[in-house]
Design an enzyme around this catalytic site. Structure first.
Site, PDB file in Angstrom:
ATOM      1  CE  LYS A   1      -2.220  -1.167   3.899  1.00  0.00           C
ATOM      2  NZ  LYS A   1      -2.039  -2.509   4.009  1.00  0.00           N
ATOM      3  CB  THR A   2       3.665   2.662   2.293  1.00  0.00           C
ATOM      4  OG1 THR A   2       2.860   2.161   3.522  1.00  0.00           O
ATOM      5  CG2 THR A   2       4.256   3.681   2.329  1.00  0.00           C
TER       6      THR A   2
ATOM      7  CD  GLU B   1      -0.117   2.801   3.786  1.00  0.00           C
ATOM      8  OE1 GLU B   1       0.296   2.100   4.193  1.00  0.00           O
ATOM      9  OE2 GLU B   1       0.567   4.101   3.651  1.00  0.00           O
TER      10      GLU B   1
END
Length: 504
Positions: A156-157, A200
């Site tokens: 995600k990041t 995020e």
């Protein structure tokens, strides 16, 4: 169009329609922690952020400051995000105290880690101040921007950051909010001046259901955070509910190479959601045509619905080739007027988020990387990325398991992933938010290692530096892996390598 934040329980879209309906678990609920729909109708001028020093909470505070709100906050200790927030105008106290809430405080933001008996939470309820979850705060701050929500068990990041720089490459100045510092962006959040936003979206507590995004990217969907969701079916139901939150005209973008994400896309398509698929297969909308690992990064070529695009990415690893493609598809969904090559041009120089295959230094010819990997697939992907650049050298992994529950649930998978390294050391378990479990140790993993693999348990973290320095040779790569405080051992390892070189 913005839908209300009530979770939607899937029916025919369930993985097994004949099974009992799974439960959508989320921290967003009426009462002690309210949802986006329950925000006060009066203008918000002042926000108090509890545990403001955390990566996610500091992002909320940063956006609020840049949006012109008065911001106060508290945390149990100082940290890397607090000084910059103070410099930007936030009033922050160390220690929790009801007196820290300003007289004119309109809202209090909390995370899942903030307990109901926190004195500031109690004071807010007594004063009639709404207490909201950080995801709801982000959703409110971003308003009507064309929001990209990046979700998935891992990746995600990096994908969120890549989508942000892609939008910049396309000429927009997006807002963004991440769960980690990103050197290329200067910080973990920013309000921007453009029409889009990238967040995020955290599935760990179901709070991603606060968003009503223009595009949702799902990098993968695998079992994780079962300490909150209970079962994979419940976790999957939360992702299904997220697809229901996509605004009219928006898109769900899934990695077709991941079975869980691909199945999510199939279920969403049945419900009429526009689904775009990315990956390496011939039947996807956004396809990896070629990739070549190089010393300076990865040369890639993509085929997209908007034409072909190619670049040399500054990051390493096949997982980042896919992350970049997912980010590219998402940026195009939010900014369709931009040329796809310009969007990819924004991604190309991106060097990665902090603790995502982050090079920390080279000593005695040994290069040390720090990585947040704490799920078996992440561990395997990071080891594979290191294998792609190490040449004739070896890969030495130091892994700190995160959470006793995760260690128990995925012990065999961790053992298999770590076996991909030439040597692996497993540190004691980092408890994080859980109570100690003496029965779950490093050996819970190492006892399941495949025959012939060098996967060793450590009883004391103080052993790490000496063992690494004794084992590593010039040309090797050392990976410091985990979501806990393994990062504190990285400079110790570098120092030990330097000392070994001086003694040689």
């Amino acid at each position: 169009m913005t839908r209300d934040a009530s979770p939607v329980t899937p029916d025919a879209s369930r993985p097994d329609p004949g099974a009992p309906a799974p439960e959508v678990r989320t921290m967003l609920r009426p009462g002690p922690v309210v949802t986006r729909a329950d925000w006060p109708e009066t203008p918000v001028r002042s926000l108090h952020v509890i545990r403001i020093g955390g990566a996610g909470m500091s992002a909320v505070a940063r956006l609020a400051l840049e949006a012109g709100l008065a911001v106060s906050g508290s945390d149990s200790q100082d940290g890397q995000f607090i000084a910059p927030l103070r410099e930007a105008g936030a009033r922050i106290g160390i220690g929790f105290d009801a007196e820290l809430l300003a007289e004119d405080c309109d809202l209090v933001a909390v995370s899942t880690a903030v307990r109901p008996d926190n004195p500031e939470v109690i004071a807010a309820h007594e004063r009639g101040i709404a207490v909201i979850h950080r995801a709801a705060a982000l959703a409110g701050l971003l308003g009507e921007r064309r929001t990209i929500a990046v979700a998935g068990t891992h990746g995600k990041t990096s994908t969120t950051a890549m989508a942000t720089v892609a939008l910049r490459g396309g000429g927009d100045d997006p807002a963004w909010a991440l769960g980690a510092a990103v050197p290329d962006l200067g910080r973990n959040a920013g309000f921007g001046t453009g029409t889009s936003a990238v967040v995020e979206a955290d599935e760990s507590d179901g709070s991603f259901l606060a968003f009503a995004p223009r595009a949702v990217v799902v990098t993968n969907l695998e079992p994780d955070h079962l300490d909150f969701h209970g079962t994979l079916e419940n976790l999957t139901a939360a992702f299904d509910a997220l697809t229901e939150r996509i605004v009219d005209g928006g898109a769900l973008i899934v990695c077709a190479d991941d079975p869980g994400a691909a199945a999510l896309g199939e279920r969403a398509a049945v419900r009429g959601v526009r689904v775009e698929r990315y990956g390496t297969g011939d039947d996807v909308d956004w396809r990896v045509v070629s990739e070549e690992a190089r010393a300076d990064g990865t040369a890639v070529a993509y085929a997209t619905p908007a034409g072909e695009a190619s670049a040399t990415l500054a990051v390493h690893g096949h997982h980042n080739v896919l992350n970049a493609l997912g980010a590219l598809a998402a940026a195009h969904a939010a900014l369709p007027e931009a040329a796809v090559q310009d969007l990819l041009g924004g991604i190309a120089p991106f060097t990665g988020a902090s603790r995502r295959f982050e090079k920390k230094g080279t000593r005695a010819g040994v290069t040390v990387y720090d990585d947040y990997a704490h799920h078996p697939r992440e561990v395997a992907a990071t080891i594979a990325a290191a294998r792609g650049i190490v040449g004739e050298g070896r890969v030495i992994a130091v892994f700190q398991p995160h959470l006793f529950s995760r260690t128990r649930d995925f012990a065999s998978d961790f053992a298999a992933a770590l076996a991909g390294a030439d040597e692996a050391l497993v540190m004691p378990v980092y408890a994080a938010r859980e109570d100690p479990d003496p029965a779950t140790t490093a050996r819970t993993i190492t006892d399941l290692a495949p025959a012939g693999a060098s996967v060793r348990p450590l009883d004391d973290r103080a052993e790490v530096a000496g063992l690494v320095a004794g084992a590593a040779r010039p040309g090797d790569v050392v990976l410091m892996l985990g979501a806990g405080d393994v990062v504190e051992e990285t400079p110790v390892v570098l120092a030990a390598l330097a000392d070994a070189e001086e003694r040689a």
